[in-house]
Write a protein that holds these residues in place. Structure first.
Motif, PDB file in Angstrom:
ATOM      1  N   TRP B  31      16.149   0.947 -11.852  1.00  0.00           N
ATOM      2  CA  TRP B  31      15.581   0.061 -10.959  1.00  0.00           C
ATOM      3  C   TRP B  31      16.602  -0.631 -10.182  1.00  0.00           C
ATOM      4  O   TRP B  31      16.144  -1.045  -9.114  1.00  0.00           O
ATOM      5  CB  TRP B  31      14.699  -0.810 -12.002  1.00  0.00           C
ATOM      6  CG  TRP B  31      15.385  -1.891 -12.792  1.00  0.00           C
ATOM      7  CD1 TRP B  31      15.889  -1.488 -14.109  1.00  0.00           C
ATOM      8  CD2 TRP B  31      16.034  -2.808 -12.619  1.00  0.00           C
ATOM      9  NE1 TRP B  31      16.631  -2.313 -14.820  1.00  0.00           N
ATOM     10  CE2 TRP B  31      16.607  -3.386 -13.714  1.00  0.00           C
ATOM     11  CE3 TRP B  31      16.130  -3.835 -11.633  1.00  0.00           C
ATOM     12  CZ2 TRP B  31      17.372  -4.377 -13.789  1.00  0.00           C
ATOM     13  CZ3 TRP B  31      16.682  -4.871 -11.544  1.00  0.00           C
ATOM     14  CH2 TRP B  31      17.672  -5.239 -12.682  1.00  0.00           C
ATOM     15  N   SER B  34      17.724   1.349  -7.169  1.00  0.00           N
ATOM     16  CA  SER B  34      16.683   1.391  -6.112  1.00  0.00           C
ATOM     17  C   SER B  34      16.591  -0.137  -5.519  1.00  0.00           C
ATOM     18  O   SER B  34      16.438   0.115  -4.008  1.00  0.00           O
ATOM     19  CB  SER B  34      15.235   1.667  -6.979  1.00  0.00           C
ATOM     20  OG  SER B  34      14.243   1.346  -6.046  1.00  0.00           O
ATOM     21  N   LEU B  35      16.571  -0.916  -6.288  1.00  0.00           N
ATOM     22  CA  LEU B  35      16.543  -2.346  -5.536  1.00  0.00           C
ATOM     23  C   LEU B  35      17.828  -2.418  -4.495  1.00  0.00           C
ATOM     24  O   LEU B  35      17.673  -3.031  -3.393  1.00  0.00           O
ATOM     25  CB  LEU B  35      16.677  -3.509  -6.823  1.00  0.00           C
ATOM     26  CG  LEU B  35      16.370  -4.849  -6.214  1.00  0.00           C
ATOM     27  CD1 LEU B  35      14.972  -4.994  -5.614  1.00  0.00           C
ATOM     28  CD2 LEU B  35      16.563  -5.795  -7.268  1.00  0.00           C
ATOM     29  N   GLN B  38      17.189  -0.364  -1.361  1.00  0.00           N
ATOM     30  CA  GLN B  38      16.397  -1.057  -0.722  1.00  0.00           C
ATOM     31  C   GLN B  38      16.870  -2.283   0.215  1.00  0.00           C
ATOM     32  O   GLN B  38      16.851  -2.351   1.436  1.00  0.00           O
ATOM     33  CB  GLN B  38      15.030  -1.550  -1.302  1.00  0.00           C
ATOM     34  CG  GLN B  38      13.972  -0.659  -1.619  1.00  0.00           C
ATOM     35  CD  GLN B  38      12.960  -1.093  -2.611  1.00  0.00           C
ATOM     36  OE1 GLN B  38      12.291  -2.117  -2.214  1.00  0.00           O
ATOM     37  NE2 GLN B  38      12.689  -0.681  -3.537  1.00  0.00           N
ATOM     38  N   VAL B 271      14.513  -9.268   0.045  1.00  0.00           N
ATOM     39  CA  VAL B 271      14.181  -8.078  -0.929  1.00  0.00           C
ATOM     40  C   VAL B 271      13.944  -8.500  -2.008  1.00  0.00           C
ATOM     41  O   VAL B 271      12.917  -8.293  -2.729  1.00  0.00           O
ATOM     42  CB  VAL B 271      15.183  -7.025  -0.593  1.00  0.00           C
ATOM     43  CG1 VAL B 271      14.787  -5.843  -1.552  1.00  0.00           C
ATOM     44  CG2 VAL B 271      14.941  -6.493   0.894  1.00  0.00           C
ATOM     45  N   LEU B 272      15.014  -9.374  -2.636  1.00  0.00           N
ATOM     46  CA  LEU B 272      14.929 -10.031  -3.995  1.00  0.00           C
ATOM     47  C   LEU B 272      13.778 -10.783  -4.178  1.00  0.00           C
ATOM     48  O   LEU B 272      13.097 -10.504  -5.266  1.00  0.00           O
ATOM     49  CB  LEU B 272      16.206 -10.602  -4.299  1.00  0.00           C
ATOM     50  CG  LEU B 272      17.442  -9.778  -4.825  1.00  0.00           C
ATOM     51  CD1 LEU B 272      18.746 -10.718  -4.951  1.00  0.00           C
ATOM     52  CD2 LEU B 272      17.209  -8.855  -5.839  1.00  0.00           C
ATOM     53  N   GLU B 274      11.117 -10.677  -2.448  1.00  0.00           N
ATOM     54  CA  GLU B 274       9.723  -9.964  -2.390  1.00  0.00           C
ATOM     55  C   GLU B 274       9.415  -9.184  -3.743  1.00  0.00           C
ATOM     56  O   GLU B 274       8.404  -9.270  -4.525  1.00  0.00           O
ATOM     57  CB  GLU B 274       9.649  -8.941  -1.265  1.00  0.00           C
ATOM     58  CG  GLU B 274       9.469  -9.431   0.079  1.00  0.00           C
ATOM     59  CD  GLU B 274       9.488  -8.404   1.122  1.00  0.00           C
ATOM     60  OE1 GLU B 274       9.215  -7.193   0.577  1.00  0.00           O
ATOM     61  OE2 GLU B 274       9.491  -8.840   2.267  1.00  0.00           O
ATOM     62  N   HIS B 275      10.682  -8.646  -4.276  1.00  0.00           N
ATOM     63  CA  HIS B 275      10.613  -8.114  -5.583  1.00  0.00           C
ATOM     64  C   HIS B 275      10.013  -8.861  -6.453  1.00  0.00           C
ATOM     65  O   HIS B 275       9.141  -8.654  -7.361  1.00  0.00           O
ATOM     66  CB  HIS B 275      12.062  -7.589  -5.768  1.00  0.00           C
ATOM     67  CG  HIS B 275      12.239  -6.626  -7.152  1.00  0.00           C
ATOM     68  ND1 HIS B 275      11.657  -5.556  -7.263  1.00  0.00           N
ATOM     69  CD2 HIS B 275      12.426  -7.156  -8.399  1.00  0.00           C
ATOM     70  CE1 HIS B 275      11.795  -5.072  -8.389  1.00  0.00           C
ATOM     71  NE2 HIS B 275      12.414  -6.183  -9.351  1.00  0.00           N
ATOM     72  N   GLU B 276      10.629 -10.215  -6.888  1.00  0.00           N
ATOM     73  CA  GLU B 276      10.419 -11.186  -7.993  1.00  0.00           C
ATOM     74  C   GLU B 276       9.074 -11.630  -7.712  1.00  0.00           C
ATOM     75  O   GLU B 276       7.993 -11.543  -8.500  1.00  0.00           O
ATOM     76  CB  GLU B 276      11.440 -12.398  -7.919  1.00  0.00           C
ATOM     77  CG  GLU B 276      12.624 -12.039  -8.518  1.00  0.00           C
ATOM     78  CD  GLU B 276      12.691 -11.377  -9.625  1.00  0.00           C
ATOM     79  OE1 GLU B 276      11.918 -12.027 -10.571  1.00  0.00           O
ATOM     80  OE2 GLU B 276      13.128 -10.258 -10.021  1.00  0.00           O
ATOM     81  N   SER B 278       6.495 -10.243  -6.034  1.00  0.00           N
ATOM     82  CA  SER B 278       5.329  -9.400  -6.330  1.00  0.00           C
ATOM     83  C   SER B 278       5.096  -9.031  -7.928  1.00  0.00           C
ATOM     84  O   SER B 278       3.912  -8.692  -8.292  1.00  0.00           O
ATOM     85  CB  SER B 278       5.455  -8.107  -5.578  1.00  0.00           C
ATOM     86  OG  SER B 278       6.836  -7.454  -6.012  1.00  0.00           O
ATOM     87  N   SER B 279       6.165  -9.111  -8.788  1.00  0.00           N
ATOM     88  CA  SER B 279       6.142  -9.120  -9.999  1.00  0.00           C
ATOM     89  C   SER B 279       5.588 -10.065 -10.631  1.00  0.00           C
ATOM     90  O   SER B 279       4.591 -10.206 -11.846  1.00  0.00           O
ATOM     91  CB  SER B 279       7.303  -8.706 -10.563  1.00  0.00           C
ATOM     92  OG  SER B 279       8.250  -9.566 -10.473  1.00  0.00           O
TER      93      SER B 279
END
Lengths: 290, 320
Positions: B31, B34-35, B38, B271-272, B274-276, B278-279
């Motif tokens: 993960w 992949s992060l 991105q 990106v971080l 968005e990742h955080e 959305s989770s």
């Protein structure tokens, strides 16, 4: 011949829809020198408000009224918060209005969801009249009449009233109007709010026209309205009407004879041709500073 | 004072770069790689946009057109060759050439119209590409609205291979772009941003410089789209969407326009986030609409701190 006339009527109604959106864009550009990228979101908000009010009251008149008023209010807020601090700075205005487009388009998904929803259409707008083999869709008649009415009223307002006189003078020379002691900033707000109200009215009628609404239809319709404005000439009142007719009619005939994906490209092609051969648009002034 | 500051920043960058090279050898869950992938793809995308927006002062709302062209070029080539390296490279070259061609066309339009118009035209062009990519008629080529799976060559799937490939491309691109903006041409671009008619009356061919900046920015954006495909391994029409163009804009504006480093910082932050978000969003319903927060943040930054993080840091440093 029947096909031709049917296509002609359907083209006229899309032209009317484009006109409602483009008129506000063109007028705010002519006076405020602002390209409003939030316009499509106001259109969608108007559409959803109309749908919601119609569901509650089953009155199309109330739906139109509510949608239009909400659009005007949104325009007022946008002008006050985003545009006013940044007159003269096109980069900031273009960026913030695009940001507002994004926020509004996402926010409408909270109450109504991200997917397409059906819109209630009153019974008297169902179906079509057949005149000697030509289908005259009732909703289209409504659209065309509203489009003509708005165009006519706007023309009278611009040429016969004091406010219209100020607006025309402001388009030519805003500094001079200010020097005469006229509070042109307040006129800016009013014109911008009126343009947004027209976009929202277009949204309500678009709901009736398509029988459905989705949050992302704002972008596509806004782009078409931009194309209309560019073709007609930014800031030219009648140019916008001619541009809407041209784009609407070409679109109707193109979608009959060409595959549907190409139709969107046809509009952009028209715009590209106009920009290359006549960058100021068919009826625009020569020196336009964006 | 100035010399010591410079030494400090050089030391920091060397340390950061070394850390980025070393860490996957010690700790590299899938993960995280992949992060990081991105982030790097978006960093290059944002850098390409910075060239256009930050240096040349061009507002485009359709940079995603190039990003999508790169992505689909790799996706189509990878399916045609079943992940063979030769076809993939061929696809990459074709994608870059296509992007250059579109940049050429947009560059000519740019030379004909003023700023606001150009934003509109580029938005329309990317929207048309989105419609084309999702159209039923082109389904055999593009997979329609379902998109295309990307077959990645096997050697890239071993450990952090993809990570290192992306890292190498990103660093190389940064060096090339840095040379570009420090070159005499870069000076002309910045001059165009500040005062176009002045540059024209100095005898520079503004048309040529505008076309050039569009082509270069478009090519790098296409490369970024290709890198993105290697990470997420699916091409969907949304690659062309407004949200991606807006992401690039947001990254550049958050990080600082006209700095090249700023967009990288912006990409990391965005990106971080968005990742955080959305989770977290799955448990806190309000945060599932984080795109709204981004939009609001974007508006606030444009209005309050138009120079972004790096620009504001520079300003603070200058004033001390």
């Amino acid at each position: 011949m029947e096909t031709f006339l049917t296509l002609l009527f359907s083209g006229l109604s899309t032209a009317a829809l484009y006109y409602l959106l483009a008129a506000g864009l063109s007028l705010s550009f002519g006076l405020l020198r602002v390209l409003n990228f939030a316009h499509g979101a106001v259109f969608v908000w108007g559409g959803y408000t109309g749908m919601f009010v119609y569901q509650l009251t089953h009155s199309l008149a109330l739906a139109v009224l509510a949608g239009t008023l909400l659009g005007g209010a949104l325009g007022w807020v946008l002008e006050r918060t985003l545009l006013r601090p940044a007159y003269g700075n096109i980069v900031v205005q273009v960026l913030t209005t695009l940001g507002a487009f994004y926020v509004l388009s996402e926010a409408i998904k909270i109450p109504f969801g991200p997917d397409q929803v059906g819109v209630g259409v009153p019974a008297f707008l169902h179906g079509a009249w057949m005149l000697r083999g030509v289908a005259v869709v009732k909703v289209n008649v409504l659209l065309v009449s509203v489009g003509l009415l708005v165009w006519g009223l706007g023309l009278v307002w611009l040429t016969r009233t004091r406010l219209g006189l100020i607006v025309r003078a402001g388009i030519d020379n805003p500094e001079m109007v200010m020097a005469l002691g006229i509070p042109i900033r307040r006129v800016f707000t009013a014109v911008f709010a009126a343009g947004a109200a027209l976009a929202a009215l277009g949204g309500v009628l678009a709901g009736q026209y398509f029988g459905a609404l989705s949050p992302d239809m704002g972008l596509q319709n806004m782009l078409n309205a931009f194309i209309v404005v560019v073709v007609g000439g930014l800031g030219s009142y009648n140019g916008t009407a001619v541009g809407a007719l041209l784009v609407g009619l070409i679109g109707a005939f193109a979608s009959y004879y060409l595959p549907s994906q190409i139709v969107g490209a046809v509009n952009v092609l028209i715009m590209a041709l106009v920009l290359i051969f006549r960058p100021e648009g068919l009826f625009g002034e020569k020196e336009v500073v964006v | 004072m100035k010399k010591r500051g410079r030494l400090f920043w050089t030391a920091v960058s060397v340390l950061v770069l070394a850390g980025l090279v070393v860490f996957p050898t010690m700790w590299a869950p899938v993960w995280l790689l992949s992060l990081a992938g991105q982030i790097m793809a978006f960093a290059l995308f944002a850098m390409s946009f910075d060239l256009l927006f930050g240096y040349a002062g061009v507002i485009s709302f359709g940079q995603a057109a190039f990003w999508g062209i790169g992505g689909y070029a790799v996706a189509i080539a990878s399916r045609a060759g079943g992940g063979a390296i030769a076809t993939l490279l061929l696809g990459a070259v074709a994608g870059i050439l296509l992007a250059a061609a579109l940049g050429l066309v947009e560059g000519f339009i740019l030379s004909r119209v003023k700023a606001g118009y150009f934003a509109m035209v580029t938005l329309a062009i990317s929207q048309i590409l989105l419609l084309l990519a999702s159209s039923q008629n082109l389904r055999p080529l593009t997979g329609g609205s379902d998109g295309l799976n990307v077959y990645v060559p096997r050697f890239l799937l071993v450990g952090p291979a993809t990570y290192y490939l992306l890292f190498a491309v990103l660093v190389l691109s940064f060096v090339v772009l840095y040379r570009f903006v420090r070159s005499p041409a870069g000076l002309v671009w910045r001059g165009m941003r500040e005062n176009e008619s002045r540059i024209e009356s100095l005898g520079y061919n503004v048309l040529a410089y505008k076309v050039a900046v569009n082509v270069v920015a478009g090519m790098f954006a296409a490369v970024a789209g290709m890198l993105y495909m290697l990470v997420i391994q699916i091409a969907t029409p949304e690659l062309f969407g407004l949200s991606n163009s807006l992401d690039a804009l947001l990254m550049v504006i958050i990080g600082g326009a006209g700095t090249l480093v700023g967009p990288v910082v912006g990409a990391v932050i965005l990106v971080l986030a968005e990742h955080e978000l959305s989770s977290i969003g799955s448990s806190v319903p309000f945060l599932s609409h984080w795109l709204i927060l981004f939009g609001l943040m974007f508006i606030l930054i444009v209005m309050a701190a138009p120079r972004g993080l790096m620009g504001t840091l520079d300003k603070i440093r200058d004033s001390i």
